[in-house]
Scaffold this active site. Structure first.
Site, short mmCIF file in Angstrom:
data_model
loop_
_atom_site.label_atom_id
_atom_site.label_comp_id
_atom_site.label_asym_id
_atom_site.label_seq_id
_atom_site.Cartn_x
_atom_site.Cartn_y
_atom_site.Cartn_z
CB ALA A 65 -0.89 -0.01 1.24
N GLY A 108 0.33 -4.89 1.03
CA GLY A 108 -0.89 -4.89 0.23
C GLY A 108 -0.67 -5.51 -1.15
CD GLU A 111 -2.94 -7.49 2.99
OE1 GLU A 111 -2.74 -6.28 2.70
OE2 GLU A 111 -3.47 -7.84 4.06
CD GLU A 131 1.82 -5.34 5.64
OE1 GLU A 131 2.76 -6.16 5.62
OE2 GLU A 131 0.89 -5.37 4.81
C1 HXC Z 1 5.09 4.36 -1.18
C2 HXC Z 1 6.92 3.34 -2.09
C3 HXC Z 1 6.53 2.10 -1.55
C4 HXC Z 1 5.33 2.05 -0.79
C5 HXC Z 1 8.35 1.80 -2.64
N1 HXC Z 1 8.06 3.10 -2.77
N2 HXC Z 1 7.44 1.16 -1.91
N3 HXC Z 1 6.20 4.44 -1.90
N4 HXC Z 1 4.64 3.20 -0.63
N5 HXC Z 1 4.85 0.94 -0.25
C6 HXC Z 1 8.81 4.12 -3.50
C7 HXC Z 1 10.09 4.53 -2.78
O1 HXC Z 1 9.79 5.47 -1.79
C8 HXC Z 1 10.89 5.11 -3.91
O2 HXC Z 1 10.39 6.39 -4.19
C9 HXC Z 1 10.51 4.23 -5.08
O3 HXC Z 1 9.28 3.60 -4.72
C10 HXC Z 1 11.54 3.13 -5.35
O4 HXC Z 1 11.77 2.42 -4.15
P1 HXC Z 1 13.21 2.25 -3.45
O5 HXC Z 1 12.96 2.08 -2.00
O6 HXC Z 1 14.12 3.33 -3.88
O7 HXC Z 1 13.67 0.88 -4.12
P2 HXC Z 1 14.63 -0.25 -3.50
O8 HXC Z 1 15.78 0.39 -2.81
O9 HXC Z 1 14.86 -1.21 -4.62
O10 HXC Z 1 13.76 -0.95 -2.36
C11 HXC Z 1 12.59 -1.64 -2.70
C12 HXC Z 1 11.77 -1.96 -1.43
C13 HXC Z 1 11.48 -0.66 -0.66
C14 HXC Z 1 12.55 -2.95 -0.54
C15 HXC Z 1 10.48 -2.66 -1.90
O11 HXC Z 1 10.94 0.32 -1.57
C16 HXC Z 1 10.50 -0.83 0.45
O12 HXC Z 1 10.84 -1.32 1.51
N6 HXC Z 1 9.25 -0.37 0.24
C17 HXC Z 1 8.21 -0.42 1.24
C18 HXC Z 1 7.66 -1.82 1.38
C19 HXC Z 1 6.60 -1.90 2.45
O13 HXC Z 1 6.83 -1.58 3.62
N7 HXC Z 1 5.40 -2.32 2.07
C20 HXC Z 1 4.28 -2.48 2.99
C21 HXC Z 1 3.49 -1.19 3.06
S1 HXC Z 1 2.25 -1.29 4.31
P3 HXC Z 1 11.39 7.65 -4.43
O14 HXC Z 1 10.46 8.80 -4.59
O15 HXC Z 1 12.27 7.70 -3.22
O16 HXC Z 1 12.14 7.27 -5.69
C22 HXC Z 1 0.97 -2.12 3.55
C23 HXC Z 1 -0.28 -2.27 4.35
C24 HXC Z 1 -1.39 -2.90 3.54
O17 HXC Z 1 1.07 -2.57 2.44
C25 HXC Z 1 -2.73 -2.59 4.12
C26 HXC Z 1 -3.86 -3.06 3.24
C27 HXC Z 1 -4.02 -2.36 1.93
#
Ligand code: HXC
Length: 257
Positions: A65, A108, A111, A131
């Site tokens: 998400a 998400g 999911e 998460e």
């Molecule tokens: C917003 C995101 C994002 C996310 C990545 N980006 N995931 N933005 N929400 N979930 C953005 C980064 O900020 C970055 O933007 C760009 O995408 C590229 O990502 P990087 O981090 O630079 O890439 P990398 O170093 O290859 O790392 C990849 C990654 C990392 C390991 C997947 O991006 C990451 O940890 N993302 C978050 C994953 C996460 O926590 N997901 C769960 C979310 S909570 P910029 O602008 O800096 O280039 C959730 C709850 C669900 O999903 C609830 C129900 C719907």
């Protein structure tokens, strides 16, 4: 329909949905989820679509998400938003949904992958629920669907660690169906989809319904449901044609009705 965050196409009888926010690894904002749901519901009602295929543009399926969108949310806002009602709609799609996952399927995004009926993945795919590292937890079915697939012991380990599992591990645990090199993932998925699209559509549909009852219901209740669907198929032209063709030793010509 014009969508902002997804691309929708149809190739013969395959409806194709591509997540299209590649700059943020297809992070799912709420509008994007609405668009996915809307496009799937349209395909579900469109007689010319037999199978739905879902995958991500760019480097990933979906990295979760959109964290920037929910960072300031409070509980009451989330409760009133009732965003997960839309996710429930995804579970009510009657046609087969096949997901093709490459890169990340996290939070998400995982999911959303788990809502698909079948999952194909590239060798480099990574699945996980990070998460916990944000001090939250899955909210769109992750704790339930992962546990139904892996059992509580393994599911808790993944959900508590927040680590990513490889495609190989996901396959070993029955989370995905097949693994392919990334270059041929979509092609192989579409090939599979075309084959499924040629099966009698009502059987495909009623089998899907009945199998999900096995996930939710007791064996007894599930079998009552299966029985109804079994009987119902005998109202279709395809059933008459399928059995007649067998008796006449020829290929059946199915119409999907
Ligand atoms: C917003 C995101 C994002 C996310 C990545 N980006 N995931 N933005 N929400 N979930 C953005 C980064 O900020 C970055 O933007 C760009 O995408 C590229 O990502 P990087 O981090 O630079 O890439 P990398 O170093 O290859 O790392 C990849 C990654 C990392 C390991 C997947 O991006 C990451 O940890 N993302 C978050 C994953 C996460 O926590 N997901 C769960 C979310 S909570 P910029 O602008 O800096 O280039 C959730 C709850 C669900 O999903 C609830 C129900 C719907």
């Amino acid at each position: 329909t014009n969508y902002e965050y997804i691309q929708v196409d149809q190739e013969e009888s395959i409806g194709i949905i591509r997540l299209n926010r590649p700059k943020v690894l297809n992070a799912l904002n709420r509008k994007m989820v609405s668009e996915i749901v809307q496009s799937m519901r349209e395909m579900d009602r469109n007689d010319s679509v037999r199978v739905i295929v879902l995958y991500g543009n760019g480097k990933s399926f979906a990295a979760g998400a959109d964290i920037t969108e929910m960072a300031q949310d409070d509980s009451i806002h989330l409760e009133l938003l009732n965003q997960f009602a839309e996710w429930d709609d995804l579970a009510h799609i009657k046609k087969p949904i096949i997901g093709a996952v490459h890169g990340f399927a996290l939070g998400g995004g995982f999911e959303l992958a788990l809502v698909c009926d079948l999952l194909f993945a590239s060798e480099d795919a990574k699945f996980g629920f990070p998460e916990i590292n944000l001090a939250v937890m899955p909210g769109a079915g992750g704790t339930q669907r992962l546990t139904k697939l892996m059992g509580k012991t393994k599911a808790l380990e993944w959900l508590w660690s927040g680590e990513m599992m490889t495609a190989e591990t996901a396959e070993a645990w029955g989370i995905i169906n097949r693994r392919y090199p990334q270059e041929i993932l979509v092609e192989e998925t579409l090939k599979y989809a075309r084959n499924l699209a040629n099966k009698p559509a009502l059987s495909v549909r009623f089998i899907k319904e009945a199998v999900y009852k096995a996930v939710d219901y007791s064996l007894y209740e599930g079998m009552q449901y299966e029985r109804k669907n079994f009987s119902l198929l005998f109202s279709s032209d395809d059933q008459k044609e399928g059995m007649k063709a067998f008796v006449e030793k020829r290929k059946p010509n199915f119409k999907g009705r």
